[in-house]
Design a protein around this motif. Sequence first.
Motif, mmCIF file in Angstrom:
data_model
loop_
_atom_site.group_PDB
_atom_site.id
_atom_site.type_symbol
_atom_site.label_atom_id
_atom_site.label_comp_id
_atom_site.label_asym_id
_atom_site.label_seq_id
_atom_site.Cartn_x
_atom_site.Cartn_y
_atom_site.Cartn_z
ATOM 1 N N ASP A 1 0.846 -1.184 0.000
ATOM 2 C CA ASP A 1 0.000 0.000 0.000
ATOM 3 C C ASP A 1 0.886 1.240 0.000
ATOM 4 O O ASP A 1 1.418 1.650 1.034
ATOM 5 N N ILE A 2 1.072 1.816 -1.197
ATOM 6 C CA ILE A 2 2.013 2.939 -1.272
ATOM 7 C C ILE A 2 1.444 4.222 -0.671
ATOM 8 O O ILE A 2 2.146 5.212 -0.529
ATOM 9 N N SER A 3 0.157 4.169 -0.279
ATOM 10 C CA SER A 3 -0.402 5.386 0.314
ATOM 11 C C SER A 3 -0.157 5.435 1.823
ATOM 12 O O SER A 3 -0.406 6.441 2.478
ATOM 13 N N LEU A 4 0.368 4.323 2.402
ATOM 14 C CA LEU A 4 0.621 4.326 3.849
ATOM 15 C C LEU A 4 1.755 5.292 4.176
ATOM 16 O O LEU A 4 2.720 5.391 3.419
ATOM 17 N N PRO A 5 1.666 5.998 5.319
ATOM 18 C CA PRO A 5 2.786 6.881 5.676
ATOM 19 C C PRO A 5 4.031 6.051 5.983
ATOM 20 O O PRO A 5 3.937 4.971 6.547
ATOM 21 N N SER A 6 5.217 6.561 5.598
ATOM 22 C CA SER A 6 6.436 5.785 5.810
ATOM 23 C C SER A 6 6.892 5.926 7.250
ATOM 24 O O SER A 6 6.474 6.822 7.963
ATOM 25 N N LYS A 7 7.784 5.023 7.644
ATOM 26 C CA LYS A 7 8.366 5.127 8.989
ATOM 27 C C LYS A 7 9.233 6.373 9.010
ATOM 28 O O LYS A 7 9.950 6.647 8.045
ATOM 29 N N LYS A 8 9.235 7.092 10.143
ATOM 30 C CA LYS A 8 10.021 8.324 10.214
ATOM 31 C C LYS A 8 11.511 7.973 10.238
ATOM 32 O O LYS A 8 11.934 7.112 10.995
ATOM 33 N N LEU A 9 12.257 8.620 9.363
ATOM 34 C CA LEU A 9 13.698 8.360 9.352
ATOM 35 C C LEU A 9 14.335 9.051 10.545
ATOM 36 O O LEU A 9 14.133 10.237 10.762
ATOM 37 N N LYS A 10 15.113 8.302 11.312
ATOM 38 C CA LYS A 10 15.789 8.905 12.458
ATOM 39 C C LYS A 10 17.022 9.652 11.957
ATOM 40 O O LYS A 10 17.823 9.103 11.213
ATOM 41 N N ARG A 11 17.117 10.896 12.358
ATOM 42 C CA ARG A 11 18.243 11.685 11.901
ATOM 43 C C ARG A 11 18.912 12.313 13.116
ATOM 44 O O ARG A 11 18.236 12.825 13.999
ATOM 45 N N GLY A 12 20.200 12.243 13.176
ATOM 46 C CA GLY A 12 20.897 12.834 14.305
ATOM 47 C C GLY A 12 20.816 14.350 14.246
ATOM 48 O O GLY A 12 20.397 14.925 13.251
ATOM 49 N N SER A 13 21.178 14.999 15.335
ATOM 50 C CA SER A 13 21.173 16.454 15.308
ATOM 51 C C SER A 13 22.533 16.945 15.796
ATOM 52 O O SER A 13 23.280 16.193 16.409
ATOM 53 N N ARG A 14 22.835 18.188 15.516
ATOM 54 C CA ARG A 14 24.100 18.717 16.004
ATOM 55 C C ARG A 14 23.929 19.167 17.440
ATOM 56 O O ARG A 14 22.943 19.825 17.778
#
Length: 352
Positions: free
Chosen positions: A96-109
Amino acid sequence: MTMKEKIEKIRKSLEEDIKSVTSSRECQELKVKYFGKKGLITELTSNMKELSIEEKKEVGRISNEIKNEVTTKINQLEESLKEKELNEKLESERIDISLPSKKLKRGSRHPFQRIIEDVEDFFVSMGYDVVDGPELETDENCFQRLNVPLGHPARDAQDTFYIDPEFLLRTQTSSVQARAMQENEEKTPIRMICPGKVYRRDDDATHSHQFGQVEGLVIDKDVSLADLKGTLELFAKKMLGENTKVRFRPSFFPFTEPSVEVDVTCFKCGGKGCPLCKQTGWIEVLGAGMVHPNVLEMGGYDPKVWTGFAFGTGLDRFAMFRYEIPDIRYLYTNDIRFLEQFDRKDEENEIK
Ligand code: PHE
């Protein structure tokens, strides 16, 4: 059994078989049943040797007919089953391409790192080098070469973490002044800053046993206190905003003469007076001064030829002010809940 009867039997058997087949794999099994070595159609032509040429022709023709008939039927069945199987597979593996994707974890400074980078940007744009020095330092570089003789209260064991009589955790980045002068063997002008960690035996909400400082050192001919003031004024404006004012108060440091303490207009109230600046409108942020002749001499620079200025400032306070951090300890305990607040998005809002 006559040939006709045999063919009839094959037709019947095929009709029954086709009804019960439910997968393309079973179609393969059917092919073996009819066309294999001992398959029903193979058997039709197994005793041809005993037949006359006429009979052979006839049997050949009939068996070819039934062969084609069976092949066509099984292939048709197989094809439709394959299609059905493919459709089932597509349906069961559907995405189901309309499902929201998992949030990508991104580091911060880290907020502290952001301040350091801003400080570096500013001084690099003024032609300074960014240098590094060890946190585990000798007493000689941290004190003696900075004109702090043995027995001076600044090196008191109450303030300093001594490892042994010779080594300590540096209490100030000024130790890098001593290093920079020694390491510059050609004794050419120096223009450097050194951001880094320092350690003292303190621990409460505004003083911690570790904190960040940035040291600055300029050595050249005819460097004056006016150069120091101009530099620090620009620096304060860059870090705290264009409207920031700077004032110098006489002070004392063993390694600078004259020495000054540098105040900036309160970052919170802009100079009107508030609890942060204790109603004075000013906040002390820096220690500075003209490099003491003894320090120049110990660093191998002739004080009759060379002059210089130095300054040192705590970095934590800039981070605490800019990001409204109430406790200095948040800056080094690395609590993930604290760090996650520094999303990259808000970097655009930083004072530039
Ligand atoms: N090292 C001093 C301190 O830690 C600051 C300073 C640096 C003062 C350079 C003068 C010159 O307080």
